[in-house]
Write an enzyme that holds these catalytic residues in place. Sequence first.
Site: not given
Ligand code: ME8
Length: 638
Positions: A19, A22, A127, A130, A144, A147, A296, A299
């Site tokens: 999304h 990312h 949790c 998480c 949490c 969540h 926020k 989904k």
């Molecule tokens: O946390 N605004 O993966 P994740 C800005 N797998 N950036 C956002 C965002 C938002 N609303 N939502 C997500 C994980 N991001 C772990 C990471 S690393 C060793 C493991 C981006 O899929 C942002 O970079 O939940 C956030 O830190 C990351 O997606 C979290 O991705």
Amino acid sequence: MAEPFYITTPIYYVNARPHLGHAYTTIVADVVRRYHRANGKDTYLLTGTDEHGDKIVRAAKAAGKTPLEFVTEISGLFRGLWPRLEIGHDQFIRTTDPSHIKTVGEILQRIYDKGDIYHSEYEGLYCFGCERFYGERELVDGKCPDHQTVPETIKESNYFFRMGKYQDWLIDHIQKNPGFIQPERYKNEVLAFLREPLEDLCVSRPKSRLKWGITLPFDNNYVCYVWFDALVNYISALGWPDGERFGKYWPAVRHLVAKDILKPHGIYWPTMLKAAAIPVYQSLNVHGYWNVEESKMSKSLGNVVEPLAMAEKYGVEAFRYFLMREMAFGLDASFSESAMVGRINADLANDLGNLFTRTLTMAHKYTGGIVPSPGDGDAEETGEGLRKDALAMAAEYRASMEGWHFHKAIMAVFDFIGKMNKYVDTSQPWVLAKRKEAFGQLGFVLYNLLEGQRLAACLLAPVMPKTASVMLERLGMGEGQVSPESLGRWGILPPGSRLGKAVPLFPRIDMEKAMGTETAPGAPVSSGPPLKPQVDIEVLRQIDLRVGKVLSAERVPKSSKLLKLEVDLGEIRTIVAGIAKTYAPEDLVGKNVVVVANLAPARLMGVESQGMVLAAVDGSGAHALLPDGDPPPGTPVS
Ligand code: ME8
């Protein structure tokens, strides 16, 4: 030898499609990479996917797939997306890659052999969302914070990493290295956390509970905690311990994450590295969160922004520009399509696009499409100002880019573009062109404008590479034009070279049409976001859809998007729906809607929503599905 510069994004969970959030992080990484590469550094960009853990197992099950089938499919969506957003990563790592799995085992064994991983019985608050234990003081109202669920007390025998042992070292390291965690507010957040005793970290999960993970090398009955596994990606990707890339790029690494994962990166990861006797990373760079129209992104609100749909509708370059310009790195920002259209029109179509076509058209008309010599003009009369402004702007741009203040860097360039537009108006080349004795002056003015845009194009190249390339090509510069020298100097454009014809860089977007169903002019037609992966009928049967009659409706305070509804489903439910832009509350009372009746409750702007109203969501808003006839409340929908 060029200075190494290694930049990483988080590896994203593959429990859902990519999304806006990312896309933002990965675009920032790409912009940083392009900027430093243009400045002569040897850059390496790593991204990838995080594929183990309970979350993934649950998502795979819901999709009727095995975990491996499922992760391969979603990981492919991430990998396929980045080139379409003009992101040039050097490597895409998956935590299911055998080389990564091997490295995680080796790091665990190393820390275990050192005595920093021990076995112990633990009872704590866990949790499942998480996948981790929580300390009492981390909970909000006993729940949490992510969540909003009460964690379960579970008792388990597990392996623990002696993280607490490294607390003093970490505090000292953060204090002695000011840029280690930045911006400052996140450094302070980590230091505040470290004021309390740091507990040891549980790094295992019994296989009786979770099988989808990396087996501990010293105990076959356990898999590794997903965060311990995931963080190691940053070095396993480089071939730790003796890979050539590891030798070259580590520890010249800048990690890039959002604030949600500050703690694992600011606390777990440096202590893990320290325990394994690996040099600690150079810096952790933390950005804020994108909200969508002040809510926020989630989904359940149906407001998740699909990056590809936006990029297809408005163009990749405009999308990248908007994200980089709109968010102040470190702070939260709000995404809205209308704000994006506003910026595209004002900055890109009007200020930049018009200036570019105007200047080239004049150069074709007055100097035969040849870059004039600047030497013949009277600098006093026409103002040396533009050259000075350009150099001051380039210096401000550089300082901002180095400090991760991307929006300021872009603002500096656009401020200069504004000055060039004024320069056209005040120097009036069309008046100069009428007087033969003013021809020298005319050449001087046009040279300044062309050279100013050459510089602006080079500085905008990390954000909008294709636009910069088109501009430079039309300005008569060949390929590979963005060199370290071209970024801070004046007078690079060679007089006498031939200019290309003017092209509209960014067509103006009709806001009304764009926000309706039509796509922007010039943009490829998109028929909505790509389809989600297929699901089995059994998955659909798990979702309980019912007809509900709306008994009352009111706006949720401080939200432009949300309505709070009381809905009769056979029982009365409070449901928060993101449809306030499309319906006035009174329009809905007495109407039948379709409700997802068995969705877990969620809090939206402080109101608990006990279900979800189905709606067709497009650029113009959310249109609720209103069944015909008058089926009684609670009638199943299938
Ligand atoms: O946390 N605004 O993966 P994740 C800005 N797998 N950036 C956002 C965002 C938002 N609303 N939502 C997500 C994980 N991001 C772990 C990471 S690393 C060793 C493991 C981006 O899929 C942002 O970079 O939940 C956030 O830190 C990351 O997606 C979290 O991705």
